[in-house]
Design an enzyme around this catalytic site. Structure first.
Site, mmCIF file in Angstrom:
data_model
loop_
_atom_site.group_PDB
_atom_site.id
_atom_site.type_symbol
_atom_site.label_atom_id
_atom_site.label_comp_id
_atom_site.label_asym_id
_atom_site.label_seq_id
_atom_site.Cartn_x
_atom_site.Cartn_y
_atom_site.Cartn_z
ATOM 1 N N HIS A 123 -0.909 -8.115 4.353
ATOM 2 C CA HIS A 123 -2.122 -7.289 4.266
ATOM 3 C C HIS A 123 -3.104 -8.465 4.430
ATOM 4 O O HIS A 123 -3.025 -9.457 4.050
ATOM 5 C CB HIS A 123 -2.314 -6.777 2.636
ATOM 6 C CG HIS A 123 -3.237 -5.713 2.605
ATOM 7 N ND1 HIS A 123 -4.614 -6.139 2.483
ATOM 8 C CD2 HIS A 123 -3.481 -4.358 2.791
ATOM 9 C CE1 HIS A 123 -5.451 -5.163 2.576
ATOM 10 N NE2 HIS A 123 -4.590 -4.079 2.326
ATOM 11 N N GLN A 203 2.320 -3.104 -3.478
ATOM 12 C CA GLN A 203 3.213 -1.715 -2.815
ATOM 13 C C GLN A 203 4.681 -1.825 -3.455
ATOM 14 O O GLN A 203 5.337 -0.990 -3.482
ATOM 15 C CB GLN A 203 3.444 -1.903 -1.656
ATOM 16 C CG GLN A 203 2.095 -1.814 -0.737
ATOM 17 C CD GLN A 203 1.427 -0.428 -0.786
ATOM 18 O OE1 GLN A 203 2.180 0.571 -1.288
ATOM 19 N NE2 GLN A 203 0.098 -0.471 -0.682
#
Lengths: 407, 143
Positions: A123, A203
């Site tokens: 990310h 996540q």
């Protein structure tokens, strides 16, 4: 244990509404999960009953708030299997947790020509802080390549490691693809060359059992709002000896031991890293979110989500023009895809018209999208309260949408 | 040729037929995108991209006998549909008409709630760019 999903859905008020005249189907859980009533109640109770500033108040409310705040810290310790609660630092979110490490550990322990290793599927929040640090220090960023399925090349990763490697910062589960990285092996290999390891758990923490002592990671960063908790709150776990060796992040109240105009001495961990009045209400409410997860257990939650993902793979596969993106063996419940000839924005907007909430775009992973030669994807991500019948409705809708360009 | 006002009335009544059904409305906008003429490949370049749109939008304009002739394209079908509506209203008109045009059909058909806030900002950027072209041609014509 198989879960009673109807009963679980009953705990989430937000799920029971119509969007554009259709029942809401919420598949944007990798962006943020919905909150159970217990979290909403905890927020309301705190402000309605206990609101006060924590840690140095000489009154009953401050004592209560402090107690609840520190109870959450202990609950987080248990949640990640840390040795002691002092190793748990509250931040604004995963992004701040990573930046904290970059600005303190990084600035002190990473210098010219040192190397930081990240993967292609990071990310932006696990890319940019390291680029900023590298620019400042003259350090070098190395990237682990991935295969077509969206899995890291472990052999290539090992080749990147050397005594110059000071830190490996890697995502545990990819937000854009769902890939679960073999972090245990990554950590062992990194430690073998003396590098520290930061795991981006944004996540993974909602789905996978995590024990930082067993994994032996040096840092773990994650966000409360992806764990059925409030927004604006994150966690940084760090090993005591490393946190103690790190300089403070922000200066101010709470983080000091003694201040004179000549010299300031700093507080013990974790307070050294929690300058100013923290996000008390959200920290306290976060415990209710952790209790929610604990009540059902991550193995049962993961089993349900795995079944949803398998069902989604099966039902979407026959759709003409359906192109899955990220087909790793080990995945969390993320279904990333494109429809042949269609832009992800259009697919997302059409699903929204059907009451189905998904995310579209690059998912803050532009280098990863570039690796696959695509602009973005449509991403459906499932949580404990989602059902197979919701997935069936999406498959039905998607089949209709796909016909627009795939007759 | 119908006036800008008349064409807007036409568009509003077309959308009225679709009613509150967002699904049919979005499908309709996407289909409208198909009516956009072919965009010249050599104009598909960075300087013709409208800034402020989340999706890519290319827009060019020519002065054809004192009227502004627009050509546009996008990488998303919904955006193409939106541009096709704007072109239907503003194409082949004098710079004055375009600059004075009050584009009320967008609010009247409730476009904001149909396409969401991100795309609404993009739509405003498109209108601004179309008017900028008109302004440039007007300045040239008056020179």
């Amino acid at each position: 244990m198989s879960l009673n999903i109807d009963q679980i859905r009953g705990l989430f008020p937000v799920l029971h509404q119509e969007v554009h005249g259709k029942p809401l189907i919420y598949f944007d859980n990798a962006a943020t999960t919905q909150k159970p009533q217990s979290v909403l109640d905890a927020l309301s109770n705190y402000y309605g009953r206990d609101n006060s500033n924590i840690h140095r108040g000489a009154h009953a409310l401050a004592d209560r708030a402090t107690q609840y705040y520190e109870e959450t810290r202990e609950a987080v310790r248990e949640f990640v299997g840390a040795k002691e609660a002092a190793e748990i630092i509250f931040t604004k979110g995963t992004t701040e947790s990573i930046n904290l490490v970059a600005q303190t550990f990084g600035r002190k322990f990473i210098g010219k020509d040192d190397e930081i290793v990240i993967s292609t599927m990071e990310h932006h929040s696990n890319i940019v802080p390291w680029q900023m640090l590298c620019e400042e220090k003259g350090a070098v960023l190395k990237i682990i390549p991935i295969n077509e399925a969206g899995e890291i090349h472990f052999g290539e990763f090992e080749k990147l490691l050397s005594p110059k490697t000071k830190l490996v910062s890697i995502v545990h589960a990819s937000n854009a693809l769902g890939t679960i990285n073999p972090v245990r092996k990554v950590i062992d290999a990194a430690h073998a060359v003396g590098a520290r390891v930061l795991l981006d758990g944004a996540q993974s923490t909602a789905h996978l059992e995590i024990n930082v002592q067993e994994l032996d990671c040096d840092f773990l960063a994650f966000s409360a709002h992806k764990l059925y908790g409030p927004t604006g709150l994150g966690v940084l776990y760090g090993k005591r000896e490393i946190l103690e060796a790190m300089p403070p992040f922000l200066g101010g109240g709470e983080m000091i031991k003694e201040v004179t105009f000549e010299k300031t001495t700093y507080n013990e961990i974790p307070f050294k890293f929690e300058a100013g009045t923290p996000n008390i209400a959200d920290v306290i409410a976060f415990k209710s979110a952790l209790d929610f997860i604990k009540q059902y257990g991550k193995p049962a939650i993961k089993a349900h989500e795995d079944a949803l993902l398998a069902h989604a793979n099966e039902t979407m596969k026959p759709i003409k023009g359906f192109i899955p993106v990220g087909t790793a063996e080990e995945k969390v419940s993320v279904l990333s895809f494109n429809i042949n000839g269609m832009h992800p924005f259009d697919v997302g907007q059409m699903l929204d018209a059907k009451g189905i909430a998904v995310r579209t775009g690059h998912h803050c992973t532009q280098p990863l999208m570039k690796r696959f030669g695509i602009e973005g994807t449509v991403r459906a991500s499932f949580a404990v309260y989602n059902t197979k019948s919701e997935i069936d409705k999406m498959a039905e809708g998607l089949a209709q949408i796909a016909r627009f360009k795939n007759k | 040729m119908s006036s800008i006002k008349d064409i807007q009335e036409e568009i509003v009544s077309e959308f009225e037929i679709l009613g509150d059904d967002k699904e049919s409305t979005v499908f309709y906008i996407m289909e409208l995108g198909g009516s956009l003429g072919k965009f010249p490949e050599n104009e598909r370049k960075e300087e013709n991209i409208i800034k402020g749109c989340q999706s890519k939008v290319w827009l060019i304009a020519d002065d054809v006998d004192g009227k502004v002739h627009y050509q546009a394209d996008s990488n998303t079908d919904i955006t193409k549909g939106l541009i096709s509506l704007l072109i239907r209203v503003l194409n082949n008109r004098s710079p004055e008409e375009i600059l004075n045009a009050e584009l009320n059909f967008i609010n009247r058909i409730g476009m904001g709630s149909i396409i969401g806030s991100q795309r609404s900002n993009g739509l405003s950027a498109m209108i601004k760019q179309m008017k900028l072209y008109a302004f440039a041609f007007q300045t040239k014509q008056n020179a």
